[in-house]
Design an enzyme around this catalytic site. Sequence first.
Site, PDB file in Angstrom:
ATOM      1  CG  HIS A  58      -2.033  -1.561   1.685  1.00 31.33           C
ATOM      2  ND1 HIS A  58      -3.134  -0.813   0.037  1.00 31.33           N
ATOM      3  CD2 HIS A  58      -2.162  -2.230   2.005  1.00 31.33           C
ATOM      4  CE1 HIS A  58      -3.647  -2.085   0.806  1.00 31.33           C
ATOM      5  NE2 HIS A  58      -3.655  -2.716   2.082  1.00 31.33           N
TER       6      HIS A  58
HETATM    7 ZN   LIG Z   1      -3.866  -6.703   3.112  1.00 28.52          ZN
END
Ligand SMILES: [Zn+2]
Length: 571
Positions: A58
């Site tokens: 992320h």
């Molecule tokens: Zn995840």
Amino acid sequence: MTNEEREIIAANSDSIYAHQFTYRCAKLSAGGAIEACRAVVAGQVKNSIAVIRPPGHHAEPYQAGGFCFFNNVCIAARVCQKDFPTKCRKVLILDWDVHHGNGVQRAFYEDPNVLYISIHVHRGGRFYPCTNYGDHKHCGSGPGEGKNVNIPWPCHGMKDGDYLLAFQQIVMPIAQEFGPDLVIISAGFDAADGDELGQCHVTPAGYAHMTHMLMSLAKGKVAVCLEGGYNLRSIAKSALAVTRTLMGEPPDRLFSTEPTAAGVETVQMVIRSQAKYWACMYPKSESQADGVLQKELRGERLHDIYRAWQSKEWWDSFRMTPLFIHRDVLSKSFEREVLATSNYSESRPLLVIFHDPPDARGLPHARTSKLELHNVWVTDVAKSYVEWAVQNDFAVIDVNLPKHVTEENEDETYADPDESSSRSNTTFELATYLWENYIEVHESTHVFLLGIGDAYLGLINLLSNQESCTDRITFLISFVAETPLNRIRRPADEDEVARWFYQHSLIFVARKHGLWDRDRKPRKKFGRLVESAYDDLNEMLVGHREQVMRLLEQETEEWRLAQPLESQIGR
Ligand SMILES: [Zn+2]
């Protein structure tokens, strides 16, 4: 950095927790990924698994997020490309973490030499990271166009069968055509069975089979890097199965390989958007048309053509003509949606049918996906109800509810059906309009409403909102396959309305409907329910036709006997 400063940073970031060793841990994690990948590319080891935390997928270039600080696999991929420019030119990053790896996609979106494939729960952008960045339409840009593949599940509950289908139909064909020098797996185990955040059911054997397939690429050069995962037992069992496979043990037998309906639909949707980038992938359009030619060749959606033809055909057969319906938003999908026999205002029984467009089944051309008209069959079961009613001197109003409202200059793309809730709203609006302008004001001796599929809820809404309905409507007949059942909501006289509903309704409910799973007998407030032996609406319409016609006959018997003799003989 002080504790206070760290807390401020964490509070202003998205799902980030930091302590005094975070920076060091994040560096170790990225370093672990680098070493795991380098060792594989250099040939020191056959393959590798990096058990590292914090995760990385992320993390964006200037933004930590989702427990991620440095994007481990991105950094490792770049280091390998830089240190081994000939041995490691092309890298495949396969991300089976249940979340979309927005950071990886961002890093290589324009890079033709890094293919990023992510399989994740997307839920229309309502699942973390909660943007549309992980949808199937994001395919890369510039030189990287076609080198980004998102396989976005619309819901939780995905199983081995769904992942296998995605692997066999998308991941492996594309990866083989791409021909990577190194495969990096962004291996979150939060799609594993038992992970409450991911709520999916991939088994250790499922992970093993995916690993096994990926090991056939890049001469077996596979590096696995841990990402997310929130059930320690599930992570341990899954990671062990992956590691055993890396070490050469054959994967365990799979318990089930059956995909879910959502899985099948997602895989087809992704193939439709990826086929133009990959020679191995079909069906694809063979068109070389540019903008001008495309405009010239733009087709009409068949549901519009069919309704236009039907209105002519029904004029010939039943003398039915379009009723004027006032609409703020006009679309050709609505032009002829309501057809009526000319006697709808007379003192005789009236049947009002709300139905879906006819069903078309087609066998598309395998290569081009063209549907040639001789390979398309149209089934229009509602017509047999209209035919019966006209022959029995009923007035008929027929309402066709388009599954998709065609817009002006619409592209020739696959259109999902409009939301079922918006279709029941359309029914409600139309039914109210018809009620106020064409039914309530006239003198029908009987009024039968017949609602099929999504139309059912719209008719229930009509009954909830128009009090005069219960005085005038003889029977509400409905066919329901998946739509949840509802009751008529009139708080002032709830019991009375419920009693009326039970006596004046016949609601056929598909065998597969969730209602029948419960032990309790369905409540009377939902009307008189009949469990159908069928699941498909068309099959239900045919299967219960006799029963419906007998009901219409019984209810109108007195009226028919009171008709002048010649008109009775005439039938
Ligand atoms: Zn995840």
